[in-house]
Design a protein around this motif. Structure first.
Motif, PDB file in Angstrom:
ATOM      1  N   VAL A 190       0.835  -1.204   0.000  1.00 34.98           N
ATOM      2  CA  VAL A 190       0.000   0.000   0.000  1.00 34.98           C
ATOM      3  C   VAL A 190       0.867   1.250   0.000  1.00 34.98           C
ATOM      4  CG1 VAL A 190      -1.773   1.270   1.259  1.00 34.98           C
ATOM      5  CG2 VAL A 190      -1.879  -1.213   1.140  1.00 34.98           C
ATOM      6  N   MET A 191       1.936   1.248   0.794  1.00 38.41           N
ATOM      7  CA  MET A 191       2.842   2.381   0.812  1.00 38.41           C
ATOM      8  C   MET A 191       3.511   2.566  -0.549  1.00 38.41           C
ATOM      9  SD  MET A 191       4.115   4.867   2.447  1.00 38.41           S
ATOM     10  CE  MET A 191       3.533   4.451   4.084  1.00 38.41           C
ATOM     11  N   ALA A 192       3.806   1.449  -1.233  1.00 33.83           N
ATOM     12  CA  ALA A 192       4.389   1.553  -2.569  1.00 33.83           C
ATOM     13  C   ALA A 192       3.416   2.212  -3.540  1.00 33.83           C
ATOM     14  CB  ALA A 192       4.778   0.159  -3.070  1.00 33.83           C
ATOM     15  N   VAL A 193       2.137   1.876  -3.447  1.00 30.88           N
ATOM     16  CA  VAL A 193       1.134   2.501  -4.318  1.00 30.88           C
ATOM     17  C   VAL A 193       1.058   4.000  -4.042  1.00 30.88           C
ATOM     18  CG1 VAL A 193      -1.321   2.578  -4.885  1.00 30.88           C
ATOM     19  CG2 VAL A 193      -0.185   0.380  -4.575  1.00 30.88           C
ATOM     20  N   VAL A 194       1.047   4.370  -2.769  1.00 31.29           N
ATOM     21  CA  VAL A 194       0.969   5.785  -2.402  1.00 31.29           C
ATOM     22  C   VAL A 194       2.174   6.550  -2.932  1.00 31.29           C
ATOM     23  CG1 VAL A 194       0.962   7.382  -0.452  1.00 31.29           C
ATOM     24  CG2 VAL A 194      -0.471   5.349  -0.387  1.00 31.29           C
ATOM     25  N   ASN A 195       3.370   5.998  -2.741  1.00 30.54           N
ATOM     26  CA  ASN A 195       4.568   6.697  -3.185  1.00 30.54           C
ATOM     27  C   ASN A 195       4.668   6.760  -4.710  1.00 30.54           C
ATOM     28  OD1 ASN A 195       5.435   7.195  -0.562  1.00 30.54           O
ATOM     29  ND2 ASN A 195       6.533   5.256  -0.425  1.00 30.54           N
ATOM     30  N   LEU A 196       4.201   5.718  -5.398  1.00 28.24           N
ATOM     31  CA  LEU A 196       4.229   5.745  -6.857  1.00 28.24           C
ATOM     32  C   LEU A 196       3.349   6.863  -7.399  1.00 28.24           C
ATOM     33  CD1 LEU A 196       4.080   1.951  -7.823  1.00 28.24           C
ATOM     34  CD2 LEU A 196       5.937   3.538  -8.284  1.00 28.24           C
ATOM     35  N   VAL A 197       2.159   6.983  -6.852  1.00 29.35           N
ATOM     36  CA  VAL A 197       1.249   8.021  -7.330  1.00 29.35           C
ATOM     37  C   VAL A 197       1.775   9.403  -6.960  1.00 29.35           C
ATOM     38  CG1 VAL A 197      -1.097   8.915  -7.180  1.00 29.35           C
ATOM     39  CG2 VAL A 197      -0.717   6.451  -7.250  1.00 29.35           C
ATOM     40  N   ALA A 198       2.230   9.560  -5.705  1.00 31.34           N
ATOM     41  CA  ALA A 198       2.696  10.870  -5.252  1.00 31.34           C
ATOM     42  C   ALA A 198       3.947  11.325  -6.005  1.00 31.34           C
ATOM     43  CB  ALA A 198       2.967  10.838  -3.746  1.00 31.34           C
ATOM     44  N   SER A 199       4.817  10.380  -6.340  1.00 32.43           N
ATOM     45  CA  SER A 199       6.049  10.754  -7.043  1.00 32.43           C
ATOM     46  C   SER A 199       5.819  11.038  -8.518  1.00 32.43           C
ATOM     47  CB  SER A 199       7.087   9.631  -6.893  1.00 32.43           C
ATOM     48  OG  SER A 199       7.377   9.390  -5.522  1.00 32.43           O
ATOM     49  N   SER A 200       4.702  10.605  -9.060  1.00 30.58           N
ATOM     50  CA  SER A 200       4.432  10.800 -10.485  1.00 30.58           C
ATOM     51  C   SER A 200       3.731  12.115 -10.783  1.00 30.58           C
ATOM     52  CB  SER A 200       3.588   9.637 -11.019  1.00 30.58           C
ATOM     53  OG  SER A 200       4.237   8.397 -10.811  1.00 30.58           O
ATOM     54  N   ILE A 201       3.120  12.717  -9.786  1.00 31.90           N
ATOM     55  CA  ILE A 201       2.365  13.957  -9.987  1.00 31.90           C
ATOM     56  C   ILE A 201       3.113  15.088  -9.308  1.00 31.90           C
ATOM     57  CG2 ILE A 201       0.157  15.093  -9.691  1.00 31.90           C
ATOM     58  CD1 ILE A 201       0.109  12.681 -11.563  1.00 31.90           C
ATOM     59  N   ASP A 202       3.325  16.155 -10.036  1.00 30.69           N
ATOM     60  CA  ASP A 202       4.047  17.308  -9.503  1.00 30.69           C
ATOM     61  C   ASP A 202       3.221  17.974  -8.411  1.00 30.69           C
ATOM     62  OD1 ASP A 202       5.819  19.347  -9.118  1.00 30.69           O
ATOM     63  OD2 ASP A 202       5.117  20.521 -10.849  1.00 30.69           O
ATOM     64  N   GLY A 203       3.848  18.136  -7.240  1.00 30.39           N
ATOM     65  CA  GLY A 203       3.202  18.827  -6.136  1.00 30.39           C
ATOM     66  C   GLY A 203       2.199  17.996  -5.370  1.00 30.39           C
ATOM     67  N   LEU A 204       2.127  16.697  -5.585  1.00 29.81           N
ATOM     68  CA  LEU A 204       1.171  15.846  -4.870  1.00 29.81           C
ATOM     69  C   LEU A 204       1.806  15.333  -3.594  1.00 29.81           C
ATOM     70  CD1 LEU A 204      -1.541  14.407  -4.701  1.00 29.81           C
ATOM     71  CD2 LEU A 204      -0.592  12.586  -6.129  1.00 29.81           C
ATOM     72  N   ASP A 205       1.155  15.610  -2.478  1.00 29.79           N
ATOM     73  CA  ASP A 205       1.632  15.173  -1.174  1.00 29.79           C
ATOM     74  C   ASP A 205       1.149  13.741  -0.928  1.00 29.79           C
ATOM     75  OD1 ASP A 205       2.542  14.911   1.362  1.00 29.79           O
ATOM     76  OD2 ASP A 205       1.405  16.576   2.216  1.00 29.79           O
ATOM     77  N   PRO A 206       2.013  12.835  -0.431  1.00 33.22           N
ATOM     78  CA  PRO A 206       1.554  11.470  -0.153  1.00 33.22           C
ATOM     79  C   PRO A 206       0.358  11.414   0.787  1.00 33.22           C
ATOM     80  CG  PRO A 206       3.936  11.565  -0.062  1.00 33.22           C
ATOM     81  CD  PRO A 206       3.460  12.980  -0.213  1.00 33.22           C
ATOM     82  N   ALA A 207       0.214  12.423   1.658  1.00 33.25           N
ATOM     83  CA  ALA A 207      -0.938  12.433   2.560  1.00 33.25           C
ATOM     84  C   ALA A 207      -2.243  12.664   1.823  1.00 33.25           C
ATOM     85  CB  ALA A 207      -0.752  13.513   3.635  1.00 33.25           C
ATOM     86  N   LYS A 208      -2.172  13.127   0.584  1.00 30.60           N
ATOM     87  CA  LYS A 208      -3.375  13.406  -0.200  1.00 30.60           C
ATOM     88  C   LYS A 208      -3.744  12.252  -1.130  1.00 30.60           C
ATOM     89  CE  LYS A 208      -3.708  17.537   1.508  1.00 30.60           C
ATOM     90  NZ  LYS A 208      -4.820  17.890   2.438  1.00 30.60           N
TER      91      LYS A 208
END
Length: 525
Positions: A190-208
């Motif tokens: 689950v953490m890998a999914v969160v970090n993948l999405v957050a790292s792919s979008i500019d300005g996206l915070d993992p908490a979001k």
């Protein structure tokens, strides 16, 4: 060759006709079972081994692939709920190349960056932004589906328009829905999914980033720091406690034996993030950093006249009487000393150990003598207890309740005995059935042998009687001794051709043959 095969088949047919109804049933069932087993073995040996050609296909792509395979005459199997298509192992790569040449599969289910290929100079800004968002959602979904356990993923992005001022900018958010088909994603996935999405979008915070499964259960529970799930701290504490408990328990099991002791360790970890800044000087008796001195002097004139006027650097002194000149002086000094200075900044990572507390229980029924002090020293050294830090350890000796363990052991033993008895009964039953089948086959074979022998004897008897009648007729028509001797020459009763003809005669005219035999028996002296 053909005549020989025909005679063999005819012989088997006549032998089968002489069987009793029970023998016929056994023969038919046994022959059918052998043919069925041979057919299944041949089919299993000749069946090709299938390998996946494509997986996780959309309904449109799967339909296109199946249609093309039917047109090419390639055998295939469909599995995985219609999303996986398999072909013979030796045709996987050639079929995949052929389908790629036809543009199959098109990958229309996820879109991806292919959506941006159709843009031109006339594309509006809104459509451009929408296509970009859809492309990012498709690419992220395809990336998440590559994780083990994830069958299907759907990603939704909320990307607000850019603002001029940073304080007016709304944060970007993302939501991910995963279908695991009954599997469970562990927290690291689950953490890998969160970090993948957050790292792919500019300005996206993992908490979001919110991750949920197909059952509606939220998998990602972000904490205030935005570093991941709120349960990560609890997992870190539990992992550390389990690690220490395992060390101590392994040591006590070697001393007292398995099940004779129990260890529980409670750890208090500090997750506060502390930043310290320290300034030190190179010398112990260093001079002051800055020093300022100011001096002022005045001297009056001769004659003792009292001056008058304003005192200052530019003052004009006025003498009240006749006398000499006066003087005024002002001096200011500012000195800054260079001193060795060291500035250090240190940051303590969260997760440091504040205190450890251990509890040890030993069974009094153990054969080894319990020494509380020795246990405390051993466990303290094993898990690293520090009394100065406030760590504590408590050891007690009490009798353990082993009724549940004994009941479980008895149930396990009973289950093993039942399983062994079932296996033994199964072997006995199968052996009995096999023996019964062999007995029936043996009885049928023996009875067929008796019938065959009786038939052969009867046929020999018929042949002999016919021969005698023929000899008598020959003697009447050719009375000379040579003809009689030739007629009385023994006949080979085991000739296959004569035997087959007699058997066929008996089957075609059983009543006439029976009457003939009865007549011979009556005429027999």
């Amino acid at each position: 060759m053909r005549t020989g095969i025909t005679q063999v088949l005819e012989r088997y047919r006549r032998s089968f006709a002489l069987f009793s109804p029970g023998q016929k049933v056994v023969a038919v069932v046994g022959t059918g079972a052998l043919l069925l087993a041979a057919f299944m073995v041949f089919r299993w040996a000749s069946a090709p081994s299938y390998s996946p050609l494509y997986s996780n296909l959309s309904a449109e792509d799967a339909s296109a692939v199946v249609e093309q395979l039917d047109a090419d005459g390639v055998p295939y199997e469909i599995g995985g709920g219609g999303g996986t298509i398999s072909v013979p192992r030796d045709q996987v790569y050639s079929t995949r190349i052929a389908l790629s040449g036809e543009g199959i599969p098109s990958g229309s289910s996820d879109g991806g960056y292919a959506l941006l290929d159709g843009q031109d100079i006339s594309t509006s800004q809104f459509k451009e932004q929408t296509d970009f968002k859809r492309a990012m959602e498709g690419e992220l979904a395809a990336t998440i589906e590559a994780i083990d356990g994830v069958e299907t993923a759907v990603v939704h992005l909320a990307l607000p328009p850019k603002q001029v001022f940073a304080e007016e900018q709304d944060p970007a958010t993302a939501s991910v829905l995963v279908d695991t088909r009954g599997a469970t994603l562990d927290p690291d996935q689950v953490m890998a999914v969160v970090n993948l999405v957050a790292s792919s979008i500019d300005g996206l915070d993992p908490a979001k980033v919110t991750v949920a499964d197909s059952t509606g259960r939220v998998l990602s529970e972000n904490d205030e720091s935005g570093t991941g799930m709120s349960s990560s701290r609890n997992r870190q504490v539990e992992d550390y406690q389990d690690q220490l408990s395992t060390k101590a328990q392994s040591m006590l099991d070697r001393i007292y034996g398995p099940g004779k002791s129990s260890v529980q360790v409670t750890a208090v970890l500090d997750f506060d993030k502390v930043v310290r800044e320290t300034t030190t000087y190179g010398k112990r008796k260093a001079p002051v950093l800055a020093e300022s001195k100011q001096s002022e002097s005045y001297a009056g004139g001769a004659g003792g006249a009292t001056p008058g006027g304003v005192v200052g650097p530019d003052a004009q002194l006025e003498n009240g009487g006749t006398g000499g000149d006066g003087s005024y002086g002002n001096t200011a000094t500012v000195r800054e000393n260079g001193v060795d200075k060291v500035v250090e900044q240190s940051e303590n990572a969260p997760g440091s150990v504040e205190s450890l507390h251990a509890a040890v229980v030993v069974d009094t029924n153990s054969e080894v003598t319990v020494d509380i002090t020795e246990i405390n020293d051993l466990v303290s050294s094993a898990i690293g207890l520090n009394p100065d830090r406030g760590d504590t350890i408590e050891t007690s000796s009490v009798p353990f309740d082993t009724s549940l363990a004994e009941a479980d052991a008895a149930a396990l033993e009973a289950a093993r005995a039942a399983e062994a008895a079932e296996a033994r009964n199964r072997w006995i039953r199968n052996g009995a059935l096999g023996g019964l089948v062999l007995l029936l086959v043996g009885l049928a074979w023996r009875r067929s042998r008796k019938h065959a022998k009786a038939r052969q004897d009867a046929t020999s008897y018929v042949v002999e009687q016919l021969r005698m009648e023929q000899a008598e007729r020959t003697a009447l028509h050719a009375p000379d001794e040579a003809a009689t001797a030739l007629a009385l020459e023994p006949v080979d009763t085991k000739s296959d051709e004569m035997y087959d003809e007699l058997v066929a005669l008996v089957e075609r005219q059983p009543d006439e043959v029976a009457s003939l035999l009865r007549g011979w028996l009556v005429e027999r002296p």
